[in-house]
Design an enzyme around this catalytic site. Sequence first.
Site, PDB file in Angstrom:
ATOM      1  N   ASP A  26     -66.167 -12.349  85.950  1.00 32.74           N
ATOM      2  CA  ASP A  26     -65.885 -13.632  85.326  1.00 32.74           C
ATOM      3  C   ASP A  26     -64.453 -13.581  84.791  1.00 32.74           C
ATOM      4  OD1 ASP A  26     -66.302 -16.148  83.985  1.00 32.74           O
ATOM      5  OD2 ASP A  26     -66.644 -15.014  82.146  1.00 32.74           O
ATOM      6  N   ASP A  28     -62.688 -16.196  81.991  1.00 35.21           N
ATOM      7  CA  ASP A  28     -62.539 -16.495  80.565  1.00 35.21           C
ATOM      8  C   ASP A  28     -63.564 -15.743  79.720  1.00 35.21           C
ATOM      9  OD1 ASP A  28     -60.587 -19.087  80.228  1.00 35.21           O
ATOM     10  OD2 ASP A  28     -61.634 -19.122  82.144  1.00 35.21           O
ATOM     11  N   ASP A 202     -69.445 -12.888  80.229  1.00 37.18           N
ATOM     12  CA  ASP A 202     -69.596 -12.905  78.774  1.00 37.18           C
ATOM     13  C   ASP A 202     -70.503 -13.998  78.225  1.00 37.18           C
ATOM     14  OD1 ASP A 202     -67.580 -14.964  79.446  1.00 37.18           O
ATOM     15  OD2 ASP A 202     -67.426 -15.173  77.280  1.00 37.18           O
TER      16      ASP A 202
END
Length: 254
Positions: A26, A28, A202
């Site tokens: 991922d 961001d 996240d």
Amino acid sequence: MLETAHDDSAVLGSLLENPGCAIFLDFDGTLVDLAPTPDGVCLEKGVAEALALLAARHQGALAIISGRPVAQIDAMLAPLVLPVAGVHGVERRGADGQLHVAATPDVSPVLAQAQALAALHPGLLVERKRGAVALHYRLAPELEQLCVQQMTAAVQACPGVLLLHGKMVLEAKPAATNKGGAIAAFMTEAPFAGRRPVFAGDDTTDEAGFAFVEQAGGQGVKVGSGASAASLRLASPAALRAVLLAASSTPHKE
């Protein structure tokens, strides 16, 4: 569900040094720290170079799996060009350079509602993507309940659209696509096919990806706090960057 706060940097480092893994990351909150606005993120020096080295060592089996459009990821990583899944799988560019675009439902009613809300509250930011609309309230966290109510109502009037609750963002996206599906598609293609998938993310938007890689015999890596289907945990994006930099500089295992 994994919830405990511990750090599996050593385990992840060993996985990344294994020539048989496929790496999915991922962007961001994972590769880069979150910022007040999407345009405010910054890729730290040396990270792109580490990604390039790791991709080369794994015969190109490294891809970015993001909620951002593919074009934004390319701009952030330039001049590095990697396989990318954007907008949670709506856009996906394979290692062969071919761009696959999924069919998307009409999200214009959600866009109109989000824009109307943002016009009343300057702290809100609307992000329009291919087949998706994101409403960011990081600069106005006190408006979370209002944003959830308004976006939920708008999405309920749009068949085939799902509302994702991310970190200070609500995103209306096609229900038929997610990060797990994007990773699954990569795993049917060279150079990813036949490898063990490892996916680091996240947010709640990454859980579909964690579920897929864990079921496929790989491992998810949850960056930060919160319950997760991922079997490994890192404390922060900085911890992940440290692992990537170390793995890229370790002598290659044959």
